[in-house]
Design a protein around this motif. Sequence first.
Motif, PDB file in Angstrom:
ATOM      1  N   THR A   1       3.212  -9.798   6.644  1.00 29.16           N
ATOM      2  CA  THR A   1       2.747  -9.146   5.479  1.00 29.16           C
ATOM      3  C   THR A   1       1.883 -10.298   4.627  1.00 29.16           C
ATOM      4  O   THR A   1       2.243 -11.328   4.637  1.00 29.16           O
ATOM      5  CB  THR A   1       3.620  -8.557   4.477  1.00 29.16           C
ATOM      6  OG1 THR A   1       4.532  -9.515   4.343  1.00 29.16           O
ATOM      7  CG2 THR A   1       4.254  -7.373   5.174  1.00 29.16           C
ATOM      8  N   GLY A   2       0.588  -9.940   4.296  1.00 29.02           N
ATOM      9  CA  GLY A   2      -0.071 -10.822   3.232  1.00 29.02           C
ATOM     10  C   GLY A   2      -0.482 -10.092   1.973  1.00 29.02           C
ATOM     11  O   GLY A   2      -0.797  -8.977   1.852  1.00 29.02           O
ATOM     12  N   ASN A   3      -0.244 -11.014   0.954  1.00 25.16           N
ATOM     13  CA  ASN A   3      -0.312 -10.401  -0.463  1.00 25.16           C
ATOM     14  C   ASN A   3      -0.903 -11.085  -1.324  1.00 25.16           C
ATOM     15  O   ASN A   3      -0.980 -12.531  -1.338  1.00 25.16           O
ATOM     16  CB  ASN A   3       1.096 -10.301  -1.096  1.00 25.16           C
ATOM     17  CG  ASN A   3       2.111  -9.246  -0.271  1.00 25.16           C
ATOM     18  OD1 ASN A   3       1.750  -8.160   0.217  1.00 25.16           O
ATOM     19  ND2 ASN A   3       3.196  -9.927   0.188  1.00 25.16           N
ATOM     20  N   TRP A   4      -1.449 -10.662  -2.429  1.00 23.34           N
ATOM     21  CA  TRP A   4      -2.256 -11.285  -3.652  1.00 23.34           C
ATOM     22  C   TRP A   4      -1.314 -10.736  -4.849  1.00 23.34           C
ATOM     23  O   TRP A   4      -1.225  -9.725  -5.210  1.00 23.34           O
ATOM     24  CB  TRP A   4      -3.774 -10.713  -3.581  1.00 23.34           C
ATOM     25  CG  TRP A   4      -4.422 -11.751  -2.625  1.00 23.34           C
ATOM     26  CD1 TRP A   4      -4.962 -10.999  -1.542  1.00 23.34           C
ATOM     27  CD2 TRP A   4      -4.941 -12.967  -2.673  1.00 23.34           C
ATOM     28  NE1 TRP A   4      -5.649 -12.051  -0.934  1.00 23.34           N
ATOM     29  CE2 TRP A   4      -5.637 -13.082  -1.631  1.00 23.34           C
ATOM     30  CE3 TRP A   4      -4.859 -13.918  -3.478  1.00 23.34           C
ATOM     31  CZ2 TRP A   4      -6.398 -14.333  -1.328  1.00 23.34           C
ATOM     32  CZ3 TRP A   4      -5.440 -15.318  -3.366  1.00 23.34           C
ATOM     33  CH2 TRP A   4      -6.074 -15.412  -2.085  1.00 23.34           C
ATOM     34  N   TYR A   5      -0.945 -11.997  -5.586  1.00 23.19           N
ATOM     35  CA  TYR A   5      -0.285 -11.858  -6.776  1.00 23.19           C
ATOM     36  C   TYR A   5      -1.162 -12.501  -7.910  1.00 23.19           C
ATOM     37  O   TYR A   5      -2.193 -13.098  -7.566  1.00 23.19           O
ATOM     38  CB  TYR A   5       0.778 -12.316  -6.877  1.00 23.19           C
ATOM     39  CG  TYR A   5       2.125 -11.769  -6.151  1.00 23.19           C
ATOM     40  CD1 TYR A   5       2.334 -11.776  -5.018  1.00 23.19           C
ATOM     41  CD2 TYR A   5       3.262 -10.969  -6.846  1.00 23.19           C
ATOM     42  CE1 TYR A   5       3.391 -11.343  -4.134  1.00 23.19           C
ATOM     43  CE2 TYR A   5       4.164 -10.311  -5.954  1.00 23.19           C
ATOM     44  CZ  TYR A   5       4.129 -10.616  -4.802  1.00 23.19           C
ATOM     45  OH  TYR A   5       5.172 -10.019  -4.236  1.00 23.19           O
TER      46      TYR A   5
ATOM     47  N   THR B   1      10.928 -16.675  10.534  1.00 25.96           N
ATOM     48  CA  THR B   1      10.176 -15.951   9.556  1.00 25.96           C
ATOM     49  C   THR B   1      10.468 -16.540   8.183  1.00 25.96           C
ATOM     50  O   THR B   1      11.742 -16.429   7.746  1.00 25.96           O
ATOM     51  CB  THR B   1      10.589 -14.604   9.740  1.00 25.96           C
ATOM     52  OG1 THR B   1      10.139 -13.969  11.068  1.00 25.96           O
ATOM     53  CG2 THR B   1       9.522 -13.752   8.693  1.00 25.96           C
ATOM     54  N   SER B   2       9.632 -16.928   7.458  1.00 29.54           N
ATOM     55  CA  SER B   2       9.793 -17.460   6.029  1.00 29.54           C
ATOM     56  C   SER B   2       8.509 -16.960   5.225  1.00 29.54           C
ATOM     57  O   SER B   2       7.584 -16.545   5.598  1.00 29.54           O
ATOM     58  CB  SER B   2       9.908 -18.733   6.122  1.00 29.54           C
ATOM     59  OG  SER B   2      10.682 -19.576   6.922  1.00 29.54           O
ATOM     60  N   ASP B   3       8.816 -17.115   4.031  1.00 30.20           N
ATOM     61  CA  ASP B   3       7.860 -16.570   2.898  1.00 30.20           C
ATOM     62  C   ASP B   3       7.416 -18.022   2.200  1.00 30.20           C
ATOM     63  O   ASP B   3       8.079 -18.984   2.035  1.00 30.20           O
ATOM     64  CB  ASP B   3       8.682 -15.912   1.731  1.00 30.20           C
ATOM     65  CG  ASP B   3       8.128 -15.194   0.958  1.00 30.20           C
ATOM     66  OD1 ASP B   3       7.907 -15.161  -0.340  1.00 30.20           O
ATOM     67  OD2 ASP B   3       7.126 -14.394   1.374  1.00 30.20           O
ATOM     68  N   TYR B   4       5.938 -17.847   2.209  1.00 30.70           N
ATOM     69  CA  TYR B   4       5.156 -18.772   1.597  1.00 30.70           C
ATOM     70  C   TYR B   4       4.218 -18.425   0.517  1.00 30.70           C
ATOM     71  O   TYR B   4       3.767 -17.022   0.529  1.00 30.70           O
ATOM     72  CB  TYR B   4       4.339 -19.515   2.912  1.00 30.70           C
ATOM     73  CG  TYR B   4       5.179 -19.684   3.838  1.00 30.70           C
ATOM     74  CD1 TYR B   4       5.423 -19.182   5.100  1.00 30.70           C
ATOM     75  CD2 TYR B   4       5.607 -21.361   3.728  1.00 30.70           C
ATOM     76  CE1 TYR B   4       6.120 -19.689   5.981  1.00 30.70           C
ATOM     77  CE2 TYR B   4       6.340 -21.918   4.891  1.00 30.70           C
ATOM     78  CZ  TYR B   4       6.534 -21.077   5.824  1.00 30.70           C
ATOM     79  OH  TYR B   4       7.479 -21.717   6.980  1.00 30.70           O
TER      80      TYR B   4
END
Length: 120
Positions: free
Chosen positions: A33-37, A106-109
């Motif tokens: 997943t790719g997100n913009w905050y 799998t990691s969150d960046y």
Amino acid sequence: QVQLVESGGGLVQTGGSLRLSCVASGDIFRINTGNWYRQAPGKQRELVAGVTSGGSTGYADSVKGRFTISRDNAKNTVYLQMNSLKPEDTGVYYCNALITSRTSRTSDYWGQGTQVTVSS
């Protein structure tokens, strides 16, 4: 290790457009997943838009119809096209991605953020 680098922020007038880019580099097998905050001064960070590995997208109500998130898997890049910008869109925009490495970890960046300022 993985790095996310955002670009494309800046100062724009109300009604203008900007395109943000988030390039991932390093040990990458797949961007899930790719997100913009975004985070406005004095406010909590909020999710603006997200895109899955299959290409499904989701948006905050405040940006629906104005922002478009997309991805280019070959370039390990996630984009955010922002149209009809409003002063309330002002803030620091952060890229976030869940990435699987070539060793199946799998990691969150997070990226470092890019400033978007919309003048009235």
